[in-house]
Design an enzyme around this catalytic site. Structure first.
Site, PDB file in Angstrom:
ATOM      1  N   CYS A 157       0.815  -1.219   0.000  1.00  0.00           N
ATOM      2  CA  CYS A 157       0.000   0.000   0.000  1.00  0.00           C
ATOM      3  C   CYS A 157       0.847   1.268   0.000  1.00  0.00           C
ATOM      4  O   CYS A 157       0.551   2.220  -0.741  1.00  0.00           O
ATOM      5  CB  CYS A 157      -0.944  -0.005   1.204  1.00  0.00           C
ATOM      6  SG  CYS A 157      -0.162  -0.409   2.780  1.00  0.00           S
TER       7      CYS A 157
ATOM      8  N   HIS B 127      -2.693   6.377   4.675  1.00  0.00           N
ATOM      9  CA  HIS B 127      -1.266   6.521   4.932  1.00  0.00           C
ATOM     10  C   HIS B 127      -0.782   7.868   4.402  1.00  0.00           C
ATOM     11  O   HIS B 127      -1.235   8.339   3.346  1.00  0.00           O
ATOM     12  CB  HIS B 127      -0.460   5.426   4.219  1.00  0.00           C
ATOM     13  CG  HIS B 127      -0.699   4.043   4.740  1.00  0.00           C
ATOM     14  ND1 HIS B 127      -1.329   3.776   5.921  1.00  0.00           N
ATOM     15  CD2 HIS B 127      -0.340   2.828   4.209  1.00  0.00           C
ATOM     16  CE1 HIS B 127      -1.366   2.459   6.106  1.00  0.00           C
ATOM     17  NE2 HIS B 127      -0.779   1.871   5.084  1.00  0.00           N
TER      18      HIS B 127
END
Length: 352
Positions: free
Chosen positions: A132, A258
């Site tokens: 990711c 994130h």
């Protein structure tokens, strides 16, 4: 009539699996039959797809007969065990784990960056979804790399607990609730702002009100496995082993999305103005960059989006040909589920 494809979702009851199902619906993927697979403990659960109930079946070697595309988010061990069976049954596997990413016969794909690599799926019948944190970084780097080349990347990540899974989401919520109860009780023996210590299981330390510079296991070189994923995957996706990459991956008390601070040294000069121009035209990127008015990418803004948000674009005052950027994306969507479905869209459009 356009062709429809039979799709299996392995790991359908997990956070990423459920989001894969939602993204298939949202993007109107041409699904014929849908098959939801999970571990034995989830067998018999009923999920919904396009308003219809679908029963979850146990993932096993015979689960993929008649399946065209298998989206895997069942963990590395299960991917190693069952992805080859799915491929032998005729399905193309798009795997979200780290199990196949560095296999030279398995393409590692971010559709905005290297869609042509999907053609390599025929070697093993498997396509790998990158980590990711790598996905959002290379989406932002690709237009800059194409313009000026990249010599070196130094990246620090600030990664949400959802990257670990539901147990970590639950643990952060539980710890914050415990703190709130303490405040409501007004414990007079504690100084103002005292956080306290709370039980932890998902991580080696408490995550609430804390930052952990530790994601995945440590290697002998002092870097974690997560950090080395960013090093190796970036080079593979950009097809450039000359790029130097140093990463520090940090877990922070955020539920979703994130964030990354990225410093890049280019082979040729790139002004901040030119970088904004390139990024504004790049697929999958949304430039959010007006810091004088407190406008920059936030984890809260990225949640639920499929864009990679880029801001704080500025020239590095410490070196020539340097640039600093701040990159944020929803790790469950673009960092996992959406990227996998986008791969499937390119696959059926160009390669099947």
């Amino acid at each position: 009539m356009p062709r429809k494809y039979n799709v299996a979702v392995a790991g359908a009851t997990g956070a990423v699996g459920k989001t894969m199902i939602r993204v298939l619906e949202e993007r109107d993927f041409p699904v014929g039959e849908v098959r939801f697979l999970a571990s034995e403990r989830s067998e018999g659960k009923v999920l919904s797809f396009r308003g219809e109930p679908v029963t979850v079946h146990k993932l096993d070697h015979g689960s993929f007969e008649g399946i065209d595309i298998a989206l895997f988010s069942a963990g590395g061990d299960r991917s190693i065990m069952f992805a080859p069976s799915a491929a032998r049954a005729g399905a193309v596997v798009i795997d979200n784990s780290s199990a196949w990413r560095m296999d030279p016969d398995v393409p590692l794909v971010v559709p905005e960056v290297n869609p042509g690599a999907i053609a390599g799926y025929k070697a093993k019948g498997i396509i790998a979804n990158p980590n990711c944190s790598t996905i959002q970084m290379v989406v932002a780097l690709k237009p800059l790399y194409d313009f000026a080349g990249i010599e070196r990347i130094v990246v620090s990540t600030y990664q949400a607990v959802s990257g670990t899974g539901q147990k970590a989401i639950d643990e952060l919520e539980r710890q914050v609730r415990q703190w709130a109860r303490r405040r409501e009780e007004g414990r007079r023996d504690e100084p103002m702002g005292y956080v306290g210590r709370y039980e932890f299981n998902a991580y080696p330390h408490q995550i609430a009100f804390n930052c952990l510079p530790h994601i995945d296991r440590f290697n002998s070189n002092g870097y974690t496995k997560e950090e080395m994923k960013m090093v190796n995957e970036t080079r593979k996706i950009l097809e450039d082993d000359s790029i130097l990459v140093s990463a520090t991956a940090v877990r922070v008390p955020v539920f979703f999305s994130h964030s990354e601070a990225i410093n890049i040294r280019f082979k040729r000069p790139v002004s901040a103005e030119k970088a904004r121009e390139l990024l504004s035209a790049a697929p999958g990127v949304k430039v959010v960059d007006d810091p004088l008015n407190n406008v920059y990418p936030l984890a809260l803004d990225a949640e639920g989006q499929d864009f990679t948000l880029v801001g704080r674009i500025r020239e590095d005052i410490s070196q020539e040909n340097g640039l600093d950027i701040w990159v944020v994306a929803d790790n469950i969507r673009k960092g996992a589920a959406t990227n996998a479905v986008q791969i499937a869209e390119v696959l059926i459009r160009d390669f099947m």
